[in-house]
Design a protein around this motif. Structure first.
Motif, PDB file in Angstrom:
ATOM      1  N   ALA A   1      -9.293  -0.126  10.568  1.00  0.00           N
ATOM      2  CA  ALA A   1      -8.560   1.118  10.812  1.00  0.00           C
ATOM      3  C   ALA A   1      -7.075   0.838  11.020  1.00  0.00           C
ATOM      4  O   ALA A   1      -6.212   1.548  10.476  1.00  0.00           O
ATOM      5  CB  ALA A   1      -9.146   1.826  12.032  1.00  0.00           C
ATOM      6  N   GLU A   2      -6.770  -0.202  11.784  1.00  0.00           N
ATOM      7  CA  GLU A   2      -5.375  -0.509  12.078  1.00  0.00           C
ATOM      8  C   GLU A   2      -4.635  -0.990  10.839  1.00  0.00           C
ATOM      9  O   GLU A   2      -3.501  -0.555  10.573  1.00  0.00           O
ATOM     10  CB  GLU A   2      -5.298  -1.564  13.178  1.00  0.00           C
ATOM     11  N   LEU A   3      -5.265  -1.863  10.061  1.00  0.00           N
ATOM     12  CA  LEU A   3      -4.604  -2.370   8.859  1.00  0.00           C
ATOM     13  C   LEU A   3      -4.411  -1.246   7.839  1.00  0.00           C
ATOM     14  O   LEU A   3      -3.339  -1.127   7.226  1.00  0.00           O
ATOM     15  CB  LEU A   3      -5.430  -3.504   8.248  1.00  0.00           C
ATOM     16  N   ALA A   4      -5.445  -0.414   7.664  1.00  0.00           N
ATOM     17  CA  ALA A   4      -5.329   0.707   6.730  1.00  0.00           C
ATOM     18  C   ALA A   4      -4.225   1.656   7.177  1.00  0.00           C
ATOM     19  O   ALA A   4      -3.420   2.131   6.355  1.00  0.00           O
ATOM     20  CB  ALA A   4      -6.657   1.443   6.624  1.00  0.00           C
ATOM     21  N   GLY A   5      -4.171   1.933   8.482  1.00  0.00           N
ATOM     22  CA  GLY A   5      -3.135   2.817   8.991  1.00  0.00           C
ATOM     23  C   GLY A   5      -1.747   2.256   8.773  1.00  0.00           C
ATOM     24  O   GLY A   5      -0.823   2.976   8.371  1.00  0.00           O
ATOM     25  N   ALA A   6      -1.589   0.951   9.007  1.00  0.00           N
ATOM     26  CA  ALA A   6      -0.284   0.321   8.823  1.00  0.00           C
ATOM     27  C   ALA A   6       0.141   0.362   7.364  1.00  0.00           C
ATOM     28  O   ALA A   6       1.296   0.668   7.037  1.00  0.00           O
ATOM     29  CB  ALA A   6      -0.330  -1.122   9.320  1.00  0.00           C
ATOM     30  N   VAL A   7      -0.786   0.080   6.451  1.00  0.00           N
ATOM     31  CA  VAL A   7      -0.472   0.065   5.023  1.00  0.00           C
ATOM     32  C   VAL A   7      -0.149   1.473   4.527  1.00  0.00           C
ATOM     33  O   VAL A   7       0.843   1.684   3.811  1.00  0.00           O
ATOM     34  CB  VAL A   7      -1.648  -0.535   4.215  1.00  0.00           C
ATOM     35  N   VAL A   8      -0.977   2.454   4.908  1.00  0.00           N
ATOM     36  CA  VAL A   8      -0.761   3.830   4.444  1.00  0.00           C
ATOM     37  C   VAL A   8       0.563   4.376   4.967  1.00  0.00           C
ATOM     38  O   VAL A   8       1.358   4.946   4.207  1.00  0.00           O
ATOM     39  CB  VAL A   8      -1.931   4.733   4.876  1.00  0.00           C
ATOM     40  N   VAL A   9       0.807   4.216   6.271  1.00  0.00           N
ATOM     41  CA  VAL A   9       2.056   4.723   6.852  1.00  0.00           C
ATOM     42  C   VAL A   9       3.252   4.023   6.222  1.00  0.00           C
ATOM     43  O   VAL A   9       4.240   4.669   5.826  1.00  0.00           O
ATOM     44  CB  VAL A   9       2.058   4.536   8.382  1.00  0.00           C
ATOM     45  N   GLY A  10       3.178   2.698   6.118  1.00  0.00           N
ATOM     46  CA  GLY A  10       4.290   1.954   5.541  1.00  0.00           C
ATOM     47  C   GLY A  10       4.578   2.347   4.106  1.00  0.00           C
ATOM     48  O   GLY A  10       5.736   2.582   3.727  1.00  0.00           O
ATOM     49  N   LEU A  11       3.532   2.430   3.276  1.00  0.00           N
ATOM     50  CA  LEU A  11       3.711   2.800   1.876  1.00  0.00           C
ATOM     51  C   LEU A  11       4.281   4.206   1.722  1.00  0.00           C
ATOM     52  O   LEU A  11       5.192   4.441   0.922  1.00  0.00           O
ATOM     53  CB  LEU A  11       2.371   2.707   1.136  1.00  0.00           C
ATOM     54  N   TRP A  12       3.738   5.154   2.487  1.00  0.00           N
ATOM     55  CA  TRP A  12       4.198   6.540   2.380  1.00  0.00           C
ATOM     56  C   TRP A  12       5.669   6.660   2.784  1.00  0.00           C
ATOM     57  O   TRP A  12       6.450   7.343   2.106  1.00  0.00           O
ATOM     58  CB  TRP A  12       3.323   7.440   3.243  1.00  0.00           C
ATOM     59  N   LEU A  13       6.031   6.002   3.871  1.00  0.00           N
ATOM     60  CA  LEU A  13       7.422   6.085   4.325  1.00  0.00           C
ATOM     61  C   LEU A  13       8.374   5.422   3.329  1.00  0.00           C
ATOM     62  O   LEU A  13       9.456   5.945   3.045  1.00  0.00           O
ATOM     63  CB  LEU A  13       7.568   5.434   5.702  1.00  0.00           C
TER      64      LEU A  13
END
Length: 492
Positions: free
Chosen positions: A180-192
């Motif tokens: 969950a944490e890695l997916a959240g970091a990747v999704v947030v980072g990519l979107w931003l």
């Protein structure tokens, strides 16, 4: 003790290897390599570290603060390599305490374990308390002391119940938290980075007025606290050494992967946040007091931001879970050597779950009491928690120093992971880094505050050490056990 070393190195049977080190374990080896890595990753928790300290770091050092994540990551990688050599030769549950015992001796081990144990308990309280505001933001109400305390106690309760479920449940929870944490970091980072980037990479080399008219070096060193508070957690991989198959080989891998993956995730989400901040000057001046929420609201909207905060909460819970697991194993390791008050209870195991229930209870009750103190005095909580991170660094460096001393006295790491000829220079570099990092963390930076607040970290660390020394030399807990000690150094 050279014979013992060779037995540990040559045998493929984990139980026999542990018996050669003087112990028979009641733990079950139910933790996989990925579960062990996930435990270290969720303890390190890039999301918790970045989201908790991003505002402070950016406001203090400006965008170049992101380079502190590189510097501290390299420094802690050196420390993890030293730890890898130690745990590979001595794959015993408890981490800091048994490693210090085998490298140096009983007194050193008692003090290292004492400092680290109290730092872990304070960190559990700090992480759990830090979850409260995110619950409020996710549910859409203004956080208060009462709501934050209730949320923090709920985090501790859930973490305790999961830990009491045994190693398999702990492994599953850690892997879920990691995913969950890695997916959240990747999704947030990519979107931003792809849809809401306000600046180019050149912004990472400009201070935008951070540091004011004073020295920027001082401002940057203060901002490095985001990295210093972030890059520990790999040690937890070794705390559960008796719950991992082939620990001599697997745990050093897990430790290094924790740094690699955790560091990459931290830098990625931090990069996305930095380049999406619309006005660095507003953050540095304090006009934008919460740039994380500002960025997320703009990028994801109200509903999306609440989902992101939900992932952040999972990260806080996973971090508390891993911290509690590490702390309970440390206390149980202490207790089975009869080195701490309450050893009779703290050493006990649940035969159904193969976990130390009393040690887990202490790792829940003490942080809960610390949190409840905030209802009486917020400053009391601050004073207790201020010791947490520097205490962990002190505990780490006690192992690094013990390893260097043992190496100079003839210790040659004989586990399945060894740095070979690079062992000594890496050990020295890890010690230099760790000492400088601890000094930076404790450096007084609030000259306008009362002197005892300005020197709060130093005073709290000094108090813990003094109390530990008084107990050590009056109660003499180190004399209660004949378990092996100092056997890393060859007998003359």
């Amino acid at each position: 003790m050279a014979g013992t070393d060779s037995i540990v190195e040559s045998t493929g049977d984990d139980a026999a290897a542990l018996a050669a080190l003087g112990y028979t374990s009641e733990y079950r080896r139910d933790m996989s390599l990925w579960g062990n890595f996930a435990l270290g990753f969720t303890y390190l928790s890039p999301v918790v570290g970045v989201y908790s300290l991003f505002t402070f770091a950016l406001g203090t050092g400006g965008p170049p603060m992101i380079w502190s994540l590189v510097i501290t990551g390299i420094g802690q990688l050196l420390v993890s390599m030293v730890f890898g050599e130690v745990v590979s030769q001595f794959p015993v549950s408890g981490g800091i305490y048994p490693w210090a015992r085998r490298l140096w001796g009983r007194r050193w081990a008692w003090m290292a374990g004492w400092v680290y144990m109290l730092a872990l308990l304070a960190t559990i309280a700090s992480v759990s308390y830090g979850a409260g505001p995110f619950v409020a933001l996710m549910l859409g109400f203004t956080p208060s002391t009462t709501s934050t305390v209730i949320c923090a106690l709920a985090v501790i309760l859930i973490a305790t119940l999961l830990n009491l479920g045994g190693t398999k449940l702990l492994t599953r929870a850690a892997i879920f938290g990691f995913a969950a944490e890695l997916a959240g970091a990747v999704v947030v980072g990519l979107w931003l980075l792809t849809t809401h980037r306000q600046h180019g990479l050149g912004a990472l080399f400009h201070t935008f007025g951070a540091g004011g008219t004073g020295s920027y070096t001082s401002a940057f060193l203060a901002s490095t606290l985001i990295g210093l508070y972030l890059y520990y957690g790999f040690e937890a991989c070794g705390d559960v050494a008796e719950e991992v198959e082939d620990p001599s080989r697997q745990i050093p891998k897990s430790m290094r992967r924790t740094i690699y993956v955790g560091g990459a995730a931290s830098m990625f989400v931090a990069l996305g946040l930095v380049l999406a901040v619309p006005d660095f000057g507003a953050v540095i001046s304090g006009a934008d007091a919460d740039p994380v929420t500002t960025v997320l609201q703009d990028a994801f909207g109200s509903v999306g931001t609440r989902i992101v905060f939900g992932v952040v909460l999972i990260s806080f819970l996973s971090c508390a879970l891993s911290l509690q697991a590490a702390g309970s194993r440390l206390m149980q390791s202490y207790a089975r050597d009869k080195m701490i008050f309450g050893s009779t209870y703290l050493a006990r195991f649940s035969q159904a779950r193969h976990v130390p229930p009393y040690a887990l209870a202490v790792a829940a009750v003490v942080p809960a009491v610390i949190i409840l103190l905030s209802t009486v005095s917020a400053s009391a909580l601050t004073r207790i928690v201020s010791f947490a991170a520097v205490g962990i660094y002190i505990g780490f460096q006690m192992i690094v120093l013990a390893a260097l001393r043992a190496r100079l006295k003839g210790w040659q790491p004989s586990g399945r992971f060894s740095l070979g000829v690079w062992g000594l220079p890496v050990n020295v570099a890890a010690l230099v880094y760790g000492v400088l990092a601890a000094i930076n963390m404790a450096w007084p930076r609030t000259p306008d505050a009362a002197w005892y607040d300005n020197y709060l970290v130093i005073l709290s660390a000094g108090l813990v050490i003094v109390v530990g020394l008084v107990y050590l030399f009056t109660a003499k807990p180190h004399d209660r056990s004949d378990a092996p000690a100092g056997d890393a150094i060859p007998a003359k």
